[in-house]
Design a protein around this motif. Sequence first.
Motif, short mmCIF file in Angstrom:
data_model
loop_
_atom_site.label_atom_id
_atom_site.label_comp_id
_atom_site.label_asym_id
_atom_site.label_seq_id
_atom_site.Cartn_x
_atom_site.Cartn_y
_atom_site.Cartn_z
N SER A 40 14.79 -92.00 58.06
CA SER A 40 15.09 -92.32 56.65
C SER A 40 15.26 -91.09 55.78
O SER A 40 15.02 -91.15 54.57
N ARG A 41 15.69 -89.99 56.36
CA ARG A 41 15.95 -88.79 55.57
C ARG A 41 17.44 -88.68 55.26
O ARG A 41 18.27 -88.84 56.15
N VAL A 42 17.76 -88.37 54.01
CA VAL A 42 19.15 -88.14 53.60
C VAL A 42 19.58 -86.80 54.18
O VAL A 42 18.96 -85.77 53.92
N ARG A 43 20.68 -86.83 54.96
CA ARG A 43 21.11 -85.63 55.67
C ARG A 43 22.49 -85.13 55.28
O ARG A 43 22.91 -84.05 55.69
N GLY A 44 23.24 -85.91 54.48
CA GLY A 44 24.55 -85.44 54.09
C GLY A 44 25.19 -86.29 53.01
O GLY A 44 24.87 -87.47 52.87
N PHE A 45 26.08 -85.65 52.24
CA PHE A 45 26.86 -86.29 51.18
C PHE A 45 28.34 -86.00 51.45
O PHE A 45 28.70 -84.87 51.79
N TYR A 46 29.19 -87.00 51.24
CA TYR A 46 30.61 -86.88 51.58
C TYR A 46 31.42 -87.53 50.48
O TYR A 46 31.37 -88.75 50.30
N ALA B 133 31.61 -87.25 62.45
CA ALA B 133 31.08 -86.22 63.36
C ALA B 133 29.58 -86.00 63.12
O ALA B 133 28.80 -85.88 64.08
N ASP B 134 29.18 -85.93 61.86
CA ASP B 134 27.76 -85.71 61.55
C ASP B 134 26.91 -86.91 61.97
O ASP B 134 25.79 -86.74 62.45
N ALA B 135 27.42 -88.12 61.80
CA ALA B 135 26.68 -89.31 62.24
C ALA B 135 26.51 -89.27 63.76
O ALA B 135 25.41 -89.55 64.26
N LEU C 85 24.68 -90.00 54.30
CA LEU C 85 24.27 -90.13 55.70
C LEU C 85 22.75 -90.03 55.79
O LEU C 85 22.15 -89.10 55.24
N VAL C 86 22.14 -91.01 56.46
CA VAL C 86 20.69 -91.09 56.58
C VAL C 86 20.33 -91.11 58.06
O VAL C 86 20.96 -91.81 58.86
N LEU D 243 21.91 -80.33 60.28
CA LEU D 243 22.17 -80.83 58.93
C LEU D 243 20.93 -80.65 58.07
O LEU D 243 19.81 -80.84 58.53
N PRO D 244 21.11 -80.33 56.80
CA PRO D 244 19.96 -80.18 55.90
C PRO D 244 19.30 -81.54 55.63
O PRO D 244 19.88 -82.59 55.89
#
Length: 188
Positions: free
Chosen positions: A159-165, A178-180, A154-155, A25-26
């Motif tokens: 504490s890095r933001v890794r996804g938006f949904y 799934a990403d979590a 998703l963090v 994930l970015p």
Amino acid sequence: MASWLSTVLVTSVLALAGCAAHASLPTYATVPDFTLTDQSGAPFASAAALRGRVWIADFIYTNCPGPCPLMSSQMHQVQTALNGADGVKLVSFTVDPAHDTPEVLTEYGRHFQAEPGRWFFLTGPMDALAHLSRDVFMLGGVDGSLEHSTRFVLVDRTSRVRGFYLSSDEGAIPRLIADARSLVREPR
């Protein structure tokens, strides 16, 4: 034959390497430590409550006639699906701190069967909530108009933001879950 086998082997390794690189994930931003007030009226210090945990955030308000009840139902779905997933936490920030007192947030959480100690509802000064929404989570401003993003964030454990949904996207919640799970499995 050996040449063909070498070609197949090299192609397979390259394909797997490509999949592994794509699966990561970015990273979009880092969430700084913050302190707000939780639904029990207690101070909520993110460093103590969230550091070292995968967590999911959204912005809602309790008397919303639009997407907030759907988002909270989806958050409940996430809570259920990730039950036992190494302490994943859920955090709902209000965009209406004047109305959404700790007592109101407690009742709202009960309505959506929020698990105490796992799903937190936070309130605080409008400027702190606006800063988090706009500058940290990159979801736009919170300015008292009650307009807000309908995305989940998703963090990771650092504490890095890794996804938006986007909550209205049909496949968003299964992807979020799934990403979590993927972040939970990442080495610490």
